[in-house]
Design a protein around this motif. Structure first.
Motif, PDB file in Angstrom:
ATOM      1  N   GLU A  59       7.974  -4.325  -1.787  1.00  0.00           N
ATOM      2  CA  GLU A  59       8.882  -3.334  -2.359  1.00  0.00           C
ATOM      3  C   GLU A  59       8.571  -1.913  -1.909  1.00  0.00           C
ATOM      4  O   GLU A  59       9.272  -0.978  -2.268  1.00  0.00           O
ATOM      5  N   ILE A  60       7.534  -1.757  -1.117  1.00  0.00           N
ATOM      6  CA  ILE A  60       7.131  -0.427  -0.663  1.00  0.00           C
ATOM      7  C   ILE A  60       8.112   0.054   0.403  1.00  0.00           C
ATOM      8  O   ILE A  60       8.389  -0.646   1.370  1.00  0.00           O
ATOM      9  N   SER A  61       8.621   1.266   0.209  1.00  0.00           N
ATOM     10  CA  SER A  61       9.599   1.817   1.151  1.00  0.00           C
ATOM     11  C   SER A  61       8.935   2.224   2.462  1.00  0.00           C
ATOM     12  O   SER A  61       7.716   2.422   2.529  1.00  0.00           O
ATOM     13  N   LYS A  62       9.767   2.370   3.502  1.00  0.00           N
ATOM     14  CA  LYS A  62       9.277   2.802   4.813  1.00  0.00           C
ATOM     15  C   LYS A  62       8.593   4.167   4.707  1.00  0.00           C
ATOM     16  O   LYS A  62       7.535   4.391   5.290  1.00  0.00           O
ATOM     17  N   LYS A  63       9.213   5.072   3.967  1.00  0.00           N
ATOM     18  CA  LYS A  63       8.641   6.415   3.776  1.00  0.00           C
ATOM     19  C   LYS A  63       7.264   6.317   3.139  1.00  0.00           C
ATOM     20  O   LYS A  63       6.312   6.975   3.581  1.00  0.00           O
ATOM     21  N   SER A  64       7.144   5.493   2.100  1.00  0.00           N
ATOM     22  CA  SER A  64       5.848   5.341   1.442  1.00  0.00           C
ATOM     23  C   SER A  64       4.818   4.757   2.393  1.00  0.00           C
ATOM     24  O   SER A  64       3.662   5.204   2.413  1.00  0.00           O
ATOM     25  N   TRP A  65       5.210   3.750   3.192  1.00  0.00           N
ATOM     26  CA  TRP A  65       4.297   3.179   4.174  1.00  0.00           C
ATOM     27  C   TRP A  65       3.779   4.254   5.128  1.00  0.00           C
ATOM     28  O   TRP A  65       2.575   4.333   5.385  1.00  0.00           O
ATOM     29  N   ILE A  66       4.686   5.075   5.637  1.00  0.00           N
ATOM     30  CA  ILE A  66       4.297   6.118   6.594  1.00  0.00           C
ATOM     31  C   ILE A  66       3.292   7.077   5.963  1.00  0.00           C
ATOM     32  O   ILE A  66       2.244   7.368   6.542  1.00  0.00           O
ATOM     33  N   PHE A  67       3.585   7.547   4.754  1.00  0.00           N
ATOM     34  CA  PHE A  67       2.698   8.525   4.125  1.00  0.00           C
ATOM     35  C   PHE A  67       1.393   7.904   3.638  1.00  0.00           C
ATOM     36  O   PHE A  67       0.339   8.563   3.660  1.00  0.00           O
ATOM     37  N   LEU A  68       1.422   6.649   3.235  1.00  0.00           N
ATOM     38  CA  LEU A  68       0.174   5.976   2.858  1.00  0.00           C
ATOM     39  C   LEU A  68      -0.709   5.760   4.090  1.00  0.00           C
ATOM     40  O   LEU A  68      -1.941   5.931   4.013  1.00  0.00           O
ATOM     41  N   GLY A  72      -4.298   7.404   4.733  1.00  0.00           N
ATOM     42  CA  GLY A  72      -5.457   6.609   5.134  1.00  0.00           C
ATOM     43  C   GLY A  72      -6.162   7.196   6.348  1.00  0.00           C
ATOM     44  O   GLY A  72      -7.390   7.234   6.404  1.00  0.00           O
ATOM     45  N   LEU A  73      -5.377   7.667   7.309  1.00  0.00           N
ATOM     46  CA  LEU A  73      -5.963   8.314   8.492  1.00  0.00           C
ATOM     47  C   LEU A  73      -6.707   9.593   8.101  1.00  0.00           C
ATOM     48  O   LEU A  73      -7.796   9.869   8.609  1.00  0.00           O
ATOM     49  N   ALA A  74      -6.112  10.363   7.198  1.00  0.00           N
ATOM     50  CA  ALA A  74      -6.770  11.583   6.719  1.00  0.00           C
ATOM     51  C   ALA A  74      -8.060  11.235   5.981  1.00  0.00           C
ATOM     52  O   ALA A  74      -9.086  11.913   6.149  1.00  0.00           O
TER      53      ALA A  74
END
Length: 137
Positions: A59-68, A72-74
């Motif tokens: 259920e995780i949106s594409k936008k949420s995936w990108i920012f998560l 994680g990289l940060a």
């Protein structure tokens, strides 16, 4: 409840710094970060399955995936530099500088999230900045 969680976060962050400084002695900082990360991954996924939250992954949106993923990289960058700094310097000096992230977060929250920046926030930022300088000089 958020206050209790935030306070516990601070306690565990403090323990992290002390335990890391002891554990990193004679260990490559990148290797130490990788070991820590594996432990965090196992613990986090353990909590996901313990609470039954794994069903929400679809259920995780594409936008949420990108920012998560960016978050994680940060986090990875932060941990790599933090462990290297701990290896090279005193915990009593590294940790206060690391906690300047509070000031940076407030500024970024104002710029990107449009959160209010009040006189109280400004005073707090100045005090944290000055306090950090006093501690590390």
């Amino acid at each position: 409840m958020w206050f209790i969680c935030a306070l516990l976060s601070a306690v565990f962050a403090a323990l992290t710094s002390i335990l890391a400084k002891i554990g990193i002695d004679g260990v490559n900082s990148n290797l130490a970060t990788a070991i820590r990360t594996v432990v965090v991954v196992v613990m986090a996924w353990g909590m996901v399955f313990l609470t039954g939250a794994q069903n929400g992954i679809m259920e995780i949106s594409k936008k949420s995936w990108i920012f998560l993923i960016l978050s994680g990289l940060a986090t990875g960058g932060s941990w790599l530099f933090y462990y290297r700094a701990l290896q090279l310097g005193d915990a009593s000096k590294v940790v206060p500088i690391d906690k300047l992230s509070v000031v940076i977060t407030l500024i970024l929250a104002f710029v990107f999230l449009h959160e209010k920046f009040t006189v109280k926030s400004l005073a707090g930022c100045i005090l944290i900045g000055v306090g950090t300088l006093i501690m590390v000089v």
